[in-house]
Scaffold this motif. Structure first.
Motif, mmCIF file in Angstrom:
data_model
loop_
_atom_site.group_PDB
_atom_site.id
_atom_site.type_symbol
_atom_site.label_atom_id
_atom_site.label_comp_id
_atom_site.label_asym_id
_atom_site.label_seq_id
_atom_site.Cartn_x
_atom_site.Cartn_y
_atom_site.Cartn_z
ATOM 1 N N GLY A 106 0.817 -1.213 0.000
ATOM 2 C CA GLY A 106 0.000 0.000 0.000
ATOM 3 C C GLY A 106 0.844 1.253 0.000
ATOM 4 O O GLY A 106 1.370 1.693 -1.030
ATOM 5 N N ILE A 107 0.980 1.849 1.154
ATOM 6 C CA ILE A 107 1.636 3.147 1.290
ATOM 7 C C ILE A 107 3.087 3.104 0.824
ATOM 8 O O ILE A 107 3.560 4.010 0.141
ATOM 9 C CB ILE A 107 1.547 3.635 2.752
ATOM 10 C CG1 ILE A 107 0.097 3.904 3.110
ATOM 11 C CG2 ILE A 107 2.375 4.877 2.967
ATOM 12 C CD1 ILE A 107 -0.130 4.230 4.549
ATOM 13 N N THR A 108 3.796 2.042 1.158
ATOM 14 C CA THR A 108 5.210 1.952 0.797
ATOM 15 C C THR A 108 5.399 2.020 -0.712
ATOM 16 O O THR A 108 6.233 2.778 -1.212
ATOM 17 C CB THR A 108 5.810 0.638 1.346
ATOM 18 O OG1 THR A 108 5.556 0.560 2.748
ATOM 19 C CG2 THR A 108 7.298 0.576 1.101
ATOM 20 N N LYS A 109 4.636 1.253 -1.441
ATOM 21 C CA LYS A 109 4.740 1.244 -2.910
ATOM 22 C C LYS A 109 4.350 2.598 -3.494
ATOM 23 O O LYS A 109 4.987 3.077 -4.433
ATOM 24 C CB LYS A 109 3.846 0.152 -3.505
ATOM 25 C CG LYS A 109 4.267 -1.234 -3.163
ATOM 26 C CD LYS A 109 5.358 -1.692 -4.081
ATOM 27 C CE LYS A 109 5.621 -3.155 -3.759
ATOM 28 N NZ LYS A 109 6.848 -3.625 -4.274
ATOM 29 N N ILE A 110 3.313 3.213 -2.939
ATOM 30 C CA ILE A 110 2.860 4.499 -3.464
ATOM 31 C C ILE A 110 3.929 5.565 -3.271
ATOM 32 O O ILE A 110 4.232 6.346 -4.184
ATOM 33 C CB ILE A 110 1.531 4.907 -2.792
ATOM 34 C CG1 ILE A 110 0.424 3.954 -3.239
ATOM 35 C CG2 ILE A 110 1.170 6.343 -3.115
ATOM 36 C CD1 ILE A 110 -0.830 4.041 -2.431
ATOM 37 N N ILE A 111 4.531 5.598 -2.100
ATOM 38 C CA ILE A 111 5.580 6.591 -1.839
ATOM 39 C C ILE A 111 6.787 6.334 -2.734
ATOM 40 O O ILE A 111 7.357 7.267 -3.322
ATOM 41 C CB ILE A 111 5.977 6.585 -0.350
ATOM 42 C CG1 ILE A 111 4.834 7.123 0.500
ATOM 43 C CG2 ILE A 111 7.235 7.419 -0.114
ATOM 44 C CD1 ILE A 111 5.051 7.037 1.988
ATOM 45 N N GLU A 112 7.191 5.080 -2.884
ATOM 46 C CA GLU A 112 8.345 4.764 -3.730
ATOM 47 C C GLU A 112 8.079 5.122 -5.192
ATOM 48 O O GLU A 112 8.953 5.661 -5.872
ATOM 49 C CB GLU A 112 8.712 3.292 -3.590
ATOM 50 C CG GLU A 112 9.336 2.962 -2.250
ATOM 51 C CD GLU A 112 9.543 1.478 -2.019
ATOM 52 O OE1 GLU A 112 9.063 0.661 -2.860
ATOM 53 O OE2 GLU A 112 10.169 1.127 -1.014
ATOM 54 N N ASP A 141 1.641 4.583 12.558
ATOM 55 C CA ASP A 141 1.954 3.703 11.428
ATOM 56 C C ASP A 141 2.431 4.511 10.226
ATOM 57 O O ASP A 141 3.335 4.091 9.503
ATOM 58 C CB ASP A 141 0.733 2.867 11.036
ATOM 59 C CG ASP A 141 0.395 1.805 12.062
ATOM 60 O OD1 ASP A 141 1.277 1.491 12.898
ATOM 61 O OD2 ASP A 141 -0.742 1.306 12.045
ATOM 62 N N MET A 142 1.830 5.670 10.024
ATOM 63 C CA MET A 142 2.234 6.526 8.915
ATOM 64 C C MET A 142 3.652 7.051 9.136
ATOM 65 O O MET A 142 4.456 7.105 8.194
ATOM 66 C CB MET A 142 1.233 7.689 8.786
ATOM 67 C CG MET A 142 1.341 8.423 7.515
ATOM 68 S SD MET A 142 0.797 7.382 6.170
ATOM 69 C CE MET A 142 1.500 8.259 4.816
#
Length: 172
Positions: A106-112, A141-142
């Motif tokens: 989720g968030i990790t892929k979007i930020i990368e 978590d964020m």
């Protein structure tokens, strides 16, 4: 140590021998302090969990304007939901505001992905905006995701009226 006294006669009358025991407690006090000292030195105290927060300096850098392609905004909502968009606030609508999860995809892929497509990777900034309904654990978590993705530039801000309106429409 211990001392015993036995009076045999009193006023000429013979009494039954009673043993009076007096215990000296001074060595016990020393032993108590030795035990307290031992347990204080032998016990490992729990270390507090601390998160390193890179706060900005007192003065802002003058002349640094962050392009919308160099930033991404995350809105933390209720029920463990998180939304994101990349662009101008004036162009924000329910189609632009997308939902993701706190999972590794989720968030990790979007930020990368956003960091890879940014024109100036050294100025890439993540903006975190928790709503009033957000849980504290989701905010933590964020911040953990900022550490995982090694995002050194991030900001925490209040959600604007435009974002709040689009967020309310999106969660319905």
């Amino acid at each position: 140590m211990a001392e015993m006294t036995t009076p045999e006669k009193q006023n000429g009358k013979s009494f039954q021998k009673k043993k009076i025991i007096r215990v000296d407690m001074t060595p016990m006090v020393d032993l108590g302090f030795l035990l307290i000292t031992f347990f204080m030195l032998a016990t490992s105290f729990s270390k507090p969990n601390v998160m390193n927060l890179g706060l900005p300096a007192g003065e802002q850098e003058s002349g640094t304007v962050i392009d919308v392609r160099n930033q991404i905004t995350f809105i933390i909502g209720k029920n463990n939901r998180v939304f994101y968009y990349q662009g101008e606030k004036k162009d924000l609508n329910t189609n632009v505001l997308k939902e993701t999860t706190f999972s590794s995809s989720g968030i990790t892929k979007i930020i990368e992905n956003a960091k890879d497509s940014a024109p100036k990777k050294e100025l890439f900034t993540v903006i975190i905006k928790p709503t009033d309904d957000a849980k504290y654990i989701n905010f933590v978590d964020m911040l953990d995701e900022m550490e995982i993705t090694q995002s050194e530039r991030y900001g925490i801000s209040e959600i604007s009226d435009v974002e709040k309106t689009v967020y309310q429409e999106k969660i319905k």
